[in-house]
Design a protein around this motif. Structure first.
Motif, PDB file in Angstrom:
ATOM      1  N   CYS A 162       1.060  -1.309  -0.105  1.00  0.00           N
ATOM      2  CA  CYS A 162      -0.178  -0.050  -0.429  1.00  0.00           C
ATOM      3  C   CYS A 162       0.820   1.701   0.110  1.00  0.00           C
ATOM      4  O   CYS A 162       1.690   1.850   0.934  1.00  0.00           O
ATOM      5  CB  CYS A 162      -1.061  -0.286   0.805  1.00  0.00           C
ATOM      6  N   LYS A 166      -2.794   4.530  -2.717  1.00  0.00           N
ATOM      7  CA  LYS A 166      -3.736   3.791  -2.073  1.00  0.00           C
ATOM      8  C   LYS A 166      -4.647   4.859  -0.775  1.00  0.00           C
ATOM      9  O   LYS A 166      -3.647   5.907  -0.569  1.00  0.00           O
ATOM     10  CB  LYS A 166      -3.456   2.451  -1.663  1.00  0.00           C
ATOM     11  N   ARG A 167      -5.323   3.761  -0.200  1.00  0.00           N
ATOM     12  CA  ARG A 167      -6.794   4.615   0.763  1.00  0.00           C
ATOM     13  C   ARG A 167      -6.218   4.814   2.001  1.00  0.00           C
ATOM     14  O   ARG A 167      -5.977   3.200   2.204  1.00  0.00           O
ATOM     15  CB  ARG A 167      -8.027   5.104   0.533  1.00  0.00           C
ATOM     16  N   ASP A 170      -7.377   1.131   2.640  1.00  0.00           N
ATOM     17  CA  ASP A 170      -6.678  -0.343   2.254  1.00  0.00           C
ATOM     18  C   ASP A 170      -5.781  -0.546   3.282  1.00  0.00           C
ATOM     19  O   ASP A 170      -5.209  -1.334   3.129  1.00  0.00           O
ATOM     20  CB  ASP A 170      -6.056   0.177   0.731  1.00  0.00           C
TER      21      ASP A 170
END
Length: 363
Positions: A162, A166-167, A170
């Motif tokens: 990640c 990415k969030r 996530d």
């Protein structure tokens, strides 16, 4: 866990009971119950008398208690705890039954006093039971160290998959999944991933924000009943110069606190050492929580490392050091490690890097 370790623990609880002038001790906190006999269920009370001990639970845990409980007689209740305790105290009158005020609610105390009227007098302990769990045994330390290794590996795996773009959610999901895959039983609290201005919220929940700028990640695992608690701050992409300065201050504050740790030291003096670094740099108003807390069967337990704490450090205590600086509208920085008190001072149990660059943590 060896049976003799449970025997030793119950002996210490009984010694406290005797020091308090009580004829019995009622233990209701699930962590204390587990500590005394190995039972992991969520609904139980233990009753310790001078020459006897009982674990009272309900039908849901009948088979589980038979497998887990060591050293106490298991009682499966078909009525309220108060009625069962009254029967166990049959033949006694006015026995002083001590309890921990941090574990029983006022409503529970009222109900128990009514059920035990004439047989026992419920009286609060002057010293909380949590202090008896604060110094960890060799077997506990082995479990905690294994839990830390598991948590650290999960973090490295999650950061490796990640990266920027990415969030937050996530990264949180990847971390929790890696921990489970590595053998964790669960997590002691919801994983925190907070980037950008949200990093100024010490307990922000992960959301849909993409990983950019300073990002605070606070996570833990539960392994064989024992917890971990760690935090790292990562910088994805462009770095805020003021937050970079704050990160350096946080690391220095933690270093100063480590120098103060030794058996007999006052917990509030450890907090003071770290807080002075941040205050002298002009950021005192942006560090508003205690420096740390004990970690064991509970993720927040004794000792408390804060300016208000009355705890003294003892060999074998495990706790966090987590100085932070939170700047509204800009972001936050926190670095949290777990430490052990030894005769020589502090031993850092966490071994992850403390830098801002995610590349430092890649597997």
């Amino acid at each position: 866990m060896y049976e003799r370790e449970y025997t030793t623990r119950r002996k210490r609880y009984r010694q406290l009971m005797i020091r308090e002038g009580a004829g019995g001790l009622l233990v209701s906190n699930p962590a204390d119950v587990r500590y005394l006999c190995g039972f992991t269920g969520s609904s139980a009370m233990a009753l310790l008398l001078e020459n006897a001990g009982y674990l009272v639970t309900d039908f849901r845990y009948k088979e589980q208690a038979a497998l887990e409980v060591i050293g106490l007689r298991v009682i499966i209740r078909a009525s309220g705890f108060g009625e069962v305790l009254s029967r166990l105290l049959k033949g006694r009158r006015g026995v002083k039954l001590a309890f921990d005020t941090e574990s029983l609610s006022y409503a529970q105390v009222v109900d128990l006093r009514a059920a035990l009227k004439g047989r026992a007098r419920l009286t609060p302990l002057r010293s909380p039971l949590g202090l008896l769990r604060a110094s960890k045994s060799r077997s506990e330390l082995d479990t905690i160290k294994n839990a830390i290794r598991l948590a650290q590996k999960a973090f490295q795996e999650a950061v490796s998959v990640c990266g920027e773009g990415k969030r937050e959610r996530d990264l949180a999901l990847a971390l929790d999944t890696a921990a489970r895959r590595g053998g964790a039983e669960g997590r002691p609290f919801d994983t925190i991933v907070a980037g950008g201005p949200r990093g100024a919220m010490a307990h922000a929940r992960p959301g849909g924000r993409r990983l950019r700028g300073f990002t605070v990640v606070d996570w833990g695992v539960v392994y064989k009943g024992y917890c971990t608690d760690m935090t790292r701050t990562l910088a994805f992409g462009k770095v805020d110069s003021r937050l970079r300065k704050a990160h350096g201050l946080v690391l220095e504050a933690q270093r100063r606190a480590l120098e103060k740790i030794k058996p007999g030291a006052r917990a509030r003096e450890v907090d003071r050492a770290a807080r002075e670094v941040i205050e002298e740099a002009g950021y005192g108003d942006f560090f508003g929580h205690g420096l740390g807390h004990g970690v064991g069967l509970e993720v927040h337990e004794r000792p408390w490392i804060s300016g208000e704490s009355r705890d003294r450090l003892e060999e074998g205590m495990v706790f966090t050091l987590e100085p932070g600086i939170y700047l509204p509208g800009r972001g936050g920085v926190r670095v949290e490690d777990m430490v052990l008190v030894t005769l020589r001072g502090a031993e850092l149990l966490t071994t992850l890097p403390r830098g801002l660059d995610p590349a430092e943590y890649l597997v």
